[in-house]
Design a protein around this motif. Structure first.
Motif, PDB file in Angstrom:
ATOM      1  N   VAL A 277      12.548  -2.090  -2.918  1.00  0.00           N
ATOM      2  CA  VAL A 277      11.685  -2.961  -2.791  1.00  0.00           C
ATOM      3  C   VAL A 277      10.761  -3.028  -1.349  1.00  0.00           C
ATOM      4  O   VAL A 277       9.895  -3.646  -1.157  1.00  0.00           O
ATOM      5  CB  VAL A 277      11.927  -4.263  -3.494  1.00  0.00           C
ATOM      6  CG1 VAL A 277      12.221  -4.162  -4.897  1.00  0.00           C
ATOM      7  CG2 VAL A 277      12.893  -5.136  -2.536  1.00  0.00           C
ATOM      8  N   SER A 278      11.697  -2.574  -0.582  1.00  0.00           N
ATOM      9  CA  SER A 278      11.091  -2.453   1.144  1.00  0.00           C
ATOM     10  C   SER A 278      10.051  -1.475   1.210  1.00  0.00           C
ATOM     11  O   SER A 278      10.137  -0.412   0.558  1.00  0.00           O
ATOM     12  CB  SER A 278      12.455  -2.282   1.959  1.00  0.00           C
ATOM     13  OG  SER A 278      13.232  -3.129   2.041  1.00  0.00           O
ATOM     14  N   PRO A 279       8.953  -1.713   1.976  1.00  0.00           N
ATOM     15  CA  PRO A 279       7.776  -0.912   2.362  1.00  0.00           C
ATOM     16  C   PRO A 279       8.402   0.436   2.841  1.00  0.00           C
ATOM     17  O   PRO A 279       9.498   0.216   3.763  1.00  0.00           O
ATOM     18  CB  PRO A 279       6.800  -1.702   3.185  1.00  0.00           C
ATOM     19  CG  PRO A 279       7.803  -2.789   3.559  1.00  0.00           C
ATOM     20  CD  PRO A 279       8.655  -3.099   2.843  1.00  0.00           C
ATOM     21  N   ALA A 280       7.770   1.309   2.720  1.00  0.00           N
ATOM     22  CA  ALA A 280       8.176   2.741   3.353  1.00  0.00           C
ATOM     23  C   ALA A 280       7.720   2.769   4.724  1.00  0.00           C
ATOM     24  O   ALA A 280       6.406   1.967   4.990  1.00  0.00           O
ATOM     25  CB  ALA A 280       7.376   3.785   2.632  1.00  0.00           C
ATOM     26  N   PRO A 281       8.489   3.064   5.860  1.00  0.00           N
ATOM     27  CA  PRO A 281       7.920   2.968   7.284  1.00  0.00           C
ATOM     28  C   PRO A 281       6.721   4.106   7.198  1.00  0.00           C
ATOM     29  O   PRO A 281       6.703   4.876   6.742  1.00  0.00           O
ATOM     30  CB  PRO A 281       9.107   3.666   7.935  1.00  0.00           C
ATOM     31  CG  PRO A 281       9.597   4.367   6.945  1.00  0.00           C
ATOM     32  CD  PRO A 281       9.618   3.787   5.601  1.00  0.00           C
TER      33      PRO A 281
END
Length: 460
Positions: A392-396
């Motif tokens: 669920v974390s945004p892609a860098p």
């Protein structure tokens, strides 16, 4: 300064990079060499009877003292000198190694491992390397250290069971102590002395800015990740040797499991990381790596009745482990502000050390009270939680960091330089060191005109 001089390492920079990579590798060799064989050795010492919990502490306690002292020793190197702190740290590590070799009880081994961890010289070594390399080549120099650690880990897993059969685990500790003392000579006589020591924001932690790192949710998720990865690793190596021994695989033959696992893991990691970095698929590759470890840990709960199955699961495990070891620092570098990269890596390294301690301690307790399945259930839960967070974390963003010395003609005019650089296509952020002598640029990997930036900085 000509462009060629900026991108080529000078002889003294090569000497600094190679010698300090060697020192770093020798210290890590002392940790990694005993990793596959220490649990079985510790379990046979007086005081270990029905005390797998203390065996786990012996495995991971060095992570606790390392976590506590890593940043303070880095700060001490700012005040008292890089090499002096490195000497003290290496002497402590050597002393702990010789104590471990002489340990005649599990309690003494725990104390020795704690002393080993107290020799936490990584921050001081990094600071010295930063002093000895220009901004333009420092990333390459740091990569040499990372490569030396990765190779040392892989070689140690395979070599340790065989070497322990020849010279014993006590001999491994003695060898570690001797190599560590030798590395003091390398630092003293082969590593150059810096002309001046100063803070390098891209390589060193700034204690006053740790709160900024802890306030970044993306960085926190990666800090949890490195904690979980190494907690699960230490719990695994606290447990797996007993499982393989129970199946009749002698400890000097454990390399038969580790060799294919590490080799295949390394071979498959390289193309996956290349795809992730060059095709903007780093998050997908990253999540895949976590999934590999989670799958391997879950499978180990049900597949401990066959060496062939354990080998297959460990191959899957090391595919994921190698992917994550390579991609995690890259993701921290992409997400952290350029002038906070050193601080972000300091927090990251501290959480890694905490993970080593927690994994050993919790792994030992669970092994004692709940057996193999209890340990692998813990590791699986940790990995599944990380998998959820990572998913669920945004892609860098697909960015890279470059750094340059601010040329004399820009001194006192950094506001003008800032405006000129931020106006370039592909530039995401421009920051300066506290002394305004270094400019850090975070830019898109594609679309950034690096030659134009260098031309502006050089004043051409």
């Amino acid at each position: 300064m000509a462009r060629d001089n900026r991108i080529q390492m000078f002889p003294h920079e090569w000497r600094a990079s190679t010698t300090l990579s060697g020192v770093y590798a020798l210290r890590m060799l002392g940790m990694f060499l005993v990793l596959p064989v220490l649990a079985l050795y510790a379990a046979n010492l007086p005081g270990a009877e029905n005390n797998k919990a203390l065996v786990g502490v012996a495995m991971g306690v060095y992570g606790l003292t390392q976590a506590v002292l890593q940043l303070p020793l880095g700060m001490a190197s700012d005040k008292f000198g890089r090499k002096k702190v490195i000497y003290i740290g290496l002497i402590l590590f050597a002393a702990g190694s010789f104590m471990a070799a002489a340990a005649d009880s599990l309690t003494m081994l725990v104390a020795a491992r704690a002393v080993q961890g107290a020799g936490a010289v990584s921050a001081a070594v990094t600071a010295l390397l930063a002093d000895l390399t220009r901004d333009e080549v420092r990333t390459r120099a740091m990569a040499m250290i990372g490569l030396s650690i990765g190779l040392t880990f892989s070689v140690s897993l395979v070599a340790a069971p065989v070497m322990a059969d020849v010279i014993g685990v006590q001999g491994l500790f003695v060898l570690t102590g001797v190599l560590t003392l030798t590395s003091i000579g390398v630092v003293a006589w082969l590593t150059p002395n810096p002309d001046v020591s100063r803070l390098h924001e891209d390589a060193q932690a700034q204690p006053g800015r740790v709160a900024e790192v802890l306030g970044n949710r993306q960085l926190l998720s990666l800090d949890f990740g490195i904690f979980a990865l190494h907690a699960a690793q230490m719990a695994l190596f606290t447990t797996l040797p007993f499982a393989m021994e129970a199946l009749g695989l002698l400890k000097n033959q454990h390399w038969k499991v580790y060799l294919p696992a590490t080799v295949i893991g390394l071979v498959l990691m390289v193309p996956l990381i290349i795809v992730g970095e060059t095709r903007n698929k780093l998050k997908q590759v990253f999540v895949f790596g976590i999934g590999c470890i989670a799958s391997a840990q879950i499978a180990l709960m049900f597949g401990l009745d066959s060496i062939w199955l354990i080998t297959a699961f460990m191959i899957v495990y090391f595919i994921g482990f190698n992917i994550l070891e390579a991609s995690l620092p890259s993701m921290v570098s992409k997400i952290a502000p350029s002038d906070l990269k050193g601080t972000a890596m300091g927090v990251y390294n501290t959480m890694q050390s905490v993970g080593l301690f927690v994994g050993g301690a919790v792994g030992g307790i669970l092994l004692q009270h709940y057996g193999f399945n209890g340990v692998f259930a813990f590791c699986s839960a940790l990995m599944l939680l990380w998998l959820l967070i990572a998913s669920v974390s945004p892609a860098p963003k697909p960015v890279k960091n470059v750094a340059y010395a601010v040329q004399p003609q820009w001194h006192g005019r950094t506001d003008t330089l800032y405006r000129a650089l931020t106006g370039l296509q592909g530039v995401e952020a421009v920051t300066f060191s506290q002394d305004k002598h270094t400019v850090y640029i975070k830019a898109l990997q594609k679309g950034f005109d690096q030659k134009a930036a260098e031309k502006i900085i050089s004043g051409d």
